[in-house]
Design an enzyme around this catalytic site. Sequence first.
Site, PDB file in Angstrom:
ATOM      1  N   GLN A  58       0.832  -1.195   0.000  1.00 39.70           N
ATOM      2  CA  GLN A  58       0.000   0.000   0.000  1.00 39.70           C
ATOM      3  C   GLN A  58       0.871   1.252   0.000  1.00 39.70           C
ATOM      4  O   GLN A  58       2.064   1.209   0.288  1.00 39.70           O
ATOM      5  CB  GLN A  58      -0.948  -0.010   1.197  1.00 39.70           C
ATOM      6  CG  GLN A  58      -1.944  -1.153   1.164  1.00 39.70           C
ATOM      7  CD  GLN A  58      -2.865  -1.178   2.360  1.00 39.70           C
ATOM      8  OE1 GLN A  58      -2.731  -0.373   3.277  1.00 39.70           O
ATOM      9  NE2 GLN A  58      -3.804  -2.112   2.375  1.00 39.70           N
ATOM     10  N   CYS A  59       0.232   2.384  -0.307  1.00 45.60           N
ATOM     11  CA  CYS A  59       0.987   3.634  -0.409  1.00 45.60           C
ATOM     12  C   CYS A  59       1.613   4.038   0.919  1.00 45.60           C
ATOM     13  O   CYS A  59       2.741   4.543   0.966  1.00 45.60           O
ATOM     14  CB  CYS A  59       0.091   4.744  -0.956  1.00 45.60           C
ATOM     15  SG  CYS A  59      -1.324   5.170   0.092  1.00 45.60           S
ATOM     16  N   ALA A  81      -4.756   7.189   4.275  1.00 44.83           N
ATOM     17  CA  ALA A  81      -3.573   7.967   3.902  1.00 44.83           C
ATOM     18  C   ALA A  81      -3.774   9.460   4.107  1.00 44.83           C
ATOM     19  O   ALA A  81      -2.840  10.170   4.511  1.00 44.83           O
ATOM     20  CB  ALA A  81      -3.196   7.668   2.452  1.00 44.83           C
ATOM     21  N   ASN A 337     -14.428  -3.603  22.539  1.00 41.76           N
ATOM     22  CA  ASN A 337     -15.421  -4.672  22.469  1.00 41.76           C
ATOM     23  C   ASN A 337     -15.511  -5.128  21.013  1.00 41.76           C
ATOM     24  O   ASN A 337     -16.332  -4.649  20.243  1.00 41.76           O
ATOM     25  CB  ASN A 337     -16.772  -4.183  22.976  1.00 41.76           C
ATOM     26  CG  ASN A 337     -16.711  -3.777  24.431  1.00 41.76           C
ATOM     27  OD1 ASN A 337     -16.695  -4.616  25.317  1.00 41.76           O
ATOM     28  ND2 ASN A 337     -16.645  -2.469  24.680  1.00 41.76           N
ATOM     29  N   CYS A 543     -19.970  -6.486  30.854  1.00 39.58           N
ATOM     30  CA  CYS A 543     -20.891  -5.585  31.551  1.00 39.58           C
ATOM     31  C   CYS A 543     -20.328  -5.071  32.877  1.00 39.58           C
ATOM     32  O   CYS A 543     -21.066  -4.914  33.852  1.00 39.58           O
ATOM     33  CB  CYS A 543     -22.233  -6.277  31.797  1.00 39.58           C
ATOM     34  SG  CYS A 543     -22.965  -6.990  30.314  1.00 39.58           S
ATOM     35  N   ASP A 614     -28.067   2.699  31.287  1.00 32.54           N
ATOM     36  CA  ASP A 614     -28.924   3.210  30.215  1.00 32.54           C
ATOM     37  C   ASP A 614     -28.112   3.770  29.061  1.00 32.54           C
ATOM     38  O   ASP A 614     -27.001   4.280  29.237  1.00 32.54           O
ATOM     39  CB  ASP A 614     -29.834   4.322  30.750  1.00 32.54           C
ATOM     40  CG  ASP A 614     -31.178   3.793  31.217  1.00 32.54           C
ATOM     41  OD1 ASP A 614     -31.704   2.875  30.572  1.00 32.54           O
ATOM     42  OD2 ASP A 614     -31.691   4.297  32.235  1.00 32.54           O
TER      43      ASP A 614
END
Length: 629
Positions: A58-59, A81, A337, A543, A614
């Site tokens: 890739q660049c 990029a 997560n 949780c 909530d």
Amino acid sequence: MVSSKHPNSTKFGTLLGVAQGGVCSYSSDYDSADEKDYPNRTSYRSYFDGIYMGYKWQCVEFARRWLYVNRGYIFNDVSMAYEIFNLRSVREIKSNRLLPLNAFRNGSTQHPEPGAMLIWDEGGEFEHTGHVAIISEILPNAIRIVEQNMDFVPWQNGRNYSREISARIGAQGDYWLQCSSKSGRILGWMLQTEDDTEAEHTPEATPHLFNVQLAHAKAHERDTKPWLNIANHDEAAYVDMMKGHVLSSVVEDFHDYYEISETALEQLETATDELHGMFMHATDYVLQHPELLSTFGFPDVILPRIKQSWDNRLNQLITSRFDFAMTEKGLKVYEYNCDSASCYMEVGKIQGKWAEHLDLKRGKDAGESLFESLVDAWKASDAKGIIHVLQDTDPEEDYHALFMQEAIETAGFTCKRVIGLHDLHYNENNEIVDDDNVPLRWVWKTWAWETALEQLREDVSASECPPLADDIINTQPKLADVLLRKEIMVYEPMWTLIPSNKAILPVLWTLFPNHPWLLETDHSLSETLKKNGYVAKPIVGRCGANIRLVDKNNKVLATKEGAFGERDYVYQQLWPLPKVGKYYVQICTFTAAGNYAGSGVRVDASMIIGKDSDCMALRVQQDDEFASA
């Protein structure tokens, strides 16, 4: 970018040209990559002198490699990029010092120099990603550049540059590079220099812009009327779960919501994209170092499967969630997560409908793009045929699964929801099939991978040589039987066990020490953590279970019980959530295919966000409006 169908296109990895310092540019036609040469994900990672440069070819990888070879420094990981234009330092490898990096807009009187990075914005040929090249030579009316991933064609006549770009100097000494409508807009060039004359200054944002503010929608005559469309299955399931047309479970909070500034949102977007890349780098690093992998607490029998999952390029990530604390003191990530996150529907649909119902015009919905981003992620996936959505019998998972099912079907797939496992069975070919005898091949799940691992641990304890799921034939498949079968492709993939495990956090701190978005984390409770306060977290938990917050005076600020107290712990620098109004507020950002896709908040009267915390609406205001509130 030139199509791989171009008559002069070359196979992936073919040498296209050689730049200054002997830095090679290679073809990045991924469609032509030979699986024998590139059998897995790790084989696509580029290292030079043991230093990670990026993904072949890739660049960004070429630019980082050129700078390292010729200048001795590299820049930090970026997701796209064009984001390089926002960087303001590079790291000198030998001394580990940070050196100043300045950006100059196309048209600046500070002219480009050989060795400067040239940055394109997203758009044109570089849709979504932008582009980076290195300026190799300055001519009277043009520049020459070297690059990768512009096309798959060898550089002409053996020359040591890829192409020329026309330049013109204005009457005031302003330097302009030609931008064609096809190739997109050149943002400018980056120089490693302390001279910031004419440079793009990153404005010092008012600290207040990074606070979260409590706001109130006006009471409306329609307040008590239904506003969610129960003819839609996901909205009906949500109303059943919440026992009404509400966003928060607290009646008196119905008109309350939270605001962040546009500046804060920009930082959240940048942090989300960059942190995803950092977590992926750390995941690969862990898989290359067995001594680190052993700290994650996975059953030994599953380790080859996790490695196989990471190596398998078909196992893309559809979506994930970061949890942040954001205040004027800084933005810090708590965890990633990456396996089975929640709150997608609340952010991607409910908070927007809540604002419409209250005719709230101030600001914009921070989650308005989430659903379409999920649709795009599914379209870009390699899933084929029927996608089964597997969920537990938990009512919260009903609307979560239905919301994802809508995204999958909008992406053009046939989707079938499976509630529990009682409708699954084995057919005569030892395939797991649904109640219509359709074999499971592509699965998205609300279950956590850790649930399947717990079943596997039970099998290990019950037998000296427990069979893996491919060899099991039961009348009723267990979750582990489904998720561990080789012919079933699971979203989110098994490798997400690693970035979702808190044992990744000390690895990140080692790889990216003192990074502004990370919190110091260790497997043991160091004197530094004791001195400044810490959070004890089990390496696996959900949780907020079994988390304990302790201040610098060894006073326990908050604790939550749970079922993960027997697991190993990590200890993370204490960085409490801000209390805004009567609640502690956590910012959640969501990804789709590894890129930022939307934001929301979770709130609690406790300092620990848990299962019953909530969701409330999050909206984005223009900076001046936010500051005047």
